[in-house]
Design an enzyme around this catalytic site. Structure first.
Site, mmCIF file in Angstrom:
data_model
loop_
_atom_site.group_PDB
_atom_site.id
_atom_site.type_symbol
_atom_site.label_atom_id
_atom_site.label_comp_id
_atom_site.label_asym_id
_atom_site.label_seq_id
_atom_site.Cartn_x
_atom_site.Cartn_y
_atom_site.Cartn_z
ATOM 1 N N HIS A 1 -0.897 -21.152 -0.516
ATOM 2 C CA HIS A 1 0.138 -20.189 -0.158
ATOM 3 C C HIS A 1 0.992 -19.738 -1.347
ATOM 4 C CE1 HIS A 1 -1.082 -21.568 3.763
ATOM 5 N NE2 HIS A 1 -0.310 -20.675 4.350
ATOM 6 N N LYS B 1 6.531 -1.974 1.895
ATOM 7 C CA LYS B 1 5.331 -1.391 2.536
ATOM 8 C C LYS B 1 4.145 -2.346 2.349
ATOM 9 C CE LYS B 1 3.232 3.174 3.183
ATOM 10 N NZ LYS B 1 3.320 3.166 4.640
ATOM 11 N N LEU C 1 11.020 1.506 7.344
ATOM 12 C CA LEU C 1 10.455 1.889 6.052
ATOM 13 C C LEU C 1 11.165 3.164 5.587
ATOM 14 C CD1 LEU C 1 8.088 1.316 3.990
ATOM 15 C CD2 LEU C 1 6.943 3.215 5.114
ATOM 16 N N TYR D 1 0.828 -1.195 0.000
ATOM 17 C CA TYR D 1 0.000 0.000 0.000
ATOM 18 C C TYR D 1 0.866 1.249 0.000
ATOM 19 C CZ TYR D 1 0.850 0.927 4.997
ATOM 20 O OH TYR D 1 1.428 1.219 6.200
ATOM 21 N N ARG E 1 8.427 4.231 -4.665
ATOM 22 C CA ARG E 1 8.466 3.260 -3.555
ATOM 23 C C ARG E 1 7.461 2.131 -3.801
ATOM 24 N NH1 ARG E 1 7.479 5.359 2.440
ATOM 25 N NH2 ARG E 1 5.366 5.557 1.644
ATOM 26 N N GLU F 1 11.737 2.535 14.393
ATOM 27 C CA GLU F 1 10.815 3.560 13.883
ATOM 28 C C GLU F 1 9.519 3.484 14.672
ATOM 29 O OE1 GLU F 1 9.561 2.778 9.818
ATOM 30 O OE2 GLU F 1 9.664 0.623 10.168
ATOM 31 N N ARG G 1 -7.501 -20.435 -2.236
ATOM 32 C CA ARG G 1 -6.480 -20.295 -1.195
ATOM 33 C C ARG G 1 -5.389 -21.356 -1.317
ATOM 34 N NH1 ARG G 1 -5.018 -21.742 3.923
ATOM 35 N NH2 ARG G 1 -4.145 -20.064 5.196
HETATM 36 N N1 PDD Z 1 2.634 5.067 7.444
HETATM 37 N N2 PDD Z 1 7.250 3.818 9.040
HETATM 38 C C1 PDD Z 1 6.119 3.091 8.999
HETATM 39 C C2 PDD Z 1 6.092 1.764 9.658
HETATM 40 C C3 PDD Z 1 4.976 3.599 8.338
HETATM 41 O O1 PDD Z 1 3.852 2.867 8.288
HETATM 42 C C4 PDD Z 1 5.040 4.891 7.744
HETATM 43 C C5 PDD Z 1 3.875 5.473 7.009
HETATM 44 C C6 PDD Z 1 6.241 5.609 7.820
HETATM 45 C C7 PDD Z 1 6.408 6.980 7.199
HETATM 46 O O2 PDD Z 1 6.462 6.899 5.786
HETATM 47 P P1 PDD Z 1 5.966 8.110 4.879
HETATM 48 O O3 PDD Z 1 6.733 9.308 5.293
HETATM 49 O O4 PDD Z 1 6.285 7.671 3.497
HETATM 50 O O5 PDD Z 1 4.487 8.256 5.118
HETATM 51 C C8 PDD Z 1 7.330 5.037 8.469
HETATM 52 C C9 PDD Z 1 1.457 5.453 6.710
HETATM 53 C C10 PDD Z 1 1.219 6.919 6.692
HETATM 54 C C11 PDD Z 1 0.283 4.638 7.231
HETATM 55 O O6 PDD Z 1 0.485 3.441 7.409
HETATM 56 O O7 PDD Z 1 -0.801 5.184 7.427
#
Ligand code: PDD
Length: 286
Positions: A102, A149, A208, A33, A52, A182, A100
């Site tokens: 894997h 992501k 991330l 996403y 990304r 993070e 389904r």
């Molecule tokens: N989250 N780290 C994680 C684990 C994240 O899920 C996000 C973003 C970030 C920051 O990334 P960016 O600056 O590209 O938004 C760092 C989004 C906003 C969410 O899951 O809603």
């Protein structure tokens, strides 16, 4: 006004926007996403978010279900149909619908694409930034590829819930060596007593590669601030002059307490506040 979502080729009323029960996103979290900020009705940093996205898809061998140009049209159309002036656009691509099993479907199926857009309250977000947020630390129990992501966010969900239950807004993941990776949905930063801005490097796949984080590097360099990309410990964070988090939906949010200990006298710091104010000078608005 009723919301509209894009689902696999159609714009649908939000409440009727459905995916199949055998969508692999639903069954295996087999998808990725992106969340992008919308400001003045325009997409912020679309190019970087799409880069990304392509990387996440490539790592998982999922193909983009349409051209980037067509995807851009869908993103803008979803923003327009929902009349979002300030808020977020969310897009999700999964490996698609298949019985389904894997292993990847063979033959390959068309990946699923969902796009939603939502207005957020700028006033509320500004008030949150003016007050600052509290965070709590939790052990980082995620898999080794959090640089992708993916929609597999269960540890992040549980971490945020821990934060909420402790009266905090975000959770900071801490690795086995006691170093902050993070936030649950943000990147984590501190400003040392000497005034150096510090955030964890992205090279080792432990965080991330946040788009807001990348844009902020430009803002920090332009301000002539010292910047260090290195891991910092929780102890160092407790002793920091300032702390803050970044994400597309929040921009820069000052952190005023970590695990109940006040940071910077419990007030948003000047560096975090300045970076928040100046962020959009360095971001790309499409
Ligand atoms: N989250 N780290 C994680 C684990 C994240 O899920 C996000 C973003 C970030 C920051 O990334 P960016 O600056 O590209 O938004 C760092 C989004 C906003 C969410 O899951 O809603």
């Amino acid at each position: 006004m009723s919301r509209i979502a894009y689902v696999n080729g159609r714009y649908r009323p939000h409440r009727d926007a459905l995916v199949h029960i055998e969508d692999r996103g639903y069954q295996f979290s087999d998808g990725v996403y992106e969340v992008c900020e919308v400001s003045g009705g325009r997409l912020v940093d679309e190019r970087r978010h799409m880069e990304r996205l392509q990387r996440s898809l490539a790592e998982l061998h999922i193909r983009l279900p349409m051209t980037l140009r067509a995807l851009s049209v869908v993103l803008h159309e979803t923003i327009r149909r929902n009349r979002v002036d300030w808020g977020i656009v969310y897009l999700q691509i999964t490996r698609g619908v298949a019985r389904r099993d894997h292993a990847f479907p063979a033959p390959e199926v068309t990946p699923s694409l969902v796009v939603t857009a939502r207005a957020l309250s700028k006033t509320r977000n500004e008030a949150l930034a003016a007050k600052g947020i509290a965070v709590v630390s939790v052990p980082d129990n995620r898999w080794a590829r959090v640089d992708i992501k993916t929609v597999g966010l269960l540890p992040n969900v549980l971490a945020r819930q821990t934060a909420v239950e402790q009266g905090a807004r975000d959770a900071w993941f801490v690795d086995r060596d006691g170093r902050v990776t993070e936030g649950a949905s943000t990147n984590a930063w501190i400003v040392t007593k000497a005034g150096t801005v510090v955030t964890r490097p992205a090279a080792d796949h432990a965080i991330l590669r946040g788009i807001t984080r990348m844009v902020l590097f430009d803002a920090i360099n332009a301000k002539g601030l010292a910047l260090e990309e290195r891991a910092f410990t929780l102890a160092e964070a407790y002793a920091a002059r300032e702390a803050f988090v970044t994400a597309a939906s929040q921009i820069v949010l000052p952190v005023v307490a970590i695990d109940g200990r006040p940071i910077g006298g419990g007030k948003p710091g000047p560096i975090a506040s300045a970076l928040r104010r100046e962020f959009h000078r360095y971001a790309e608005a499409g």
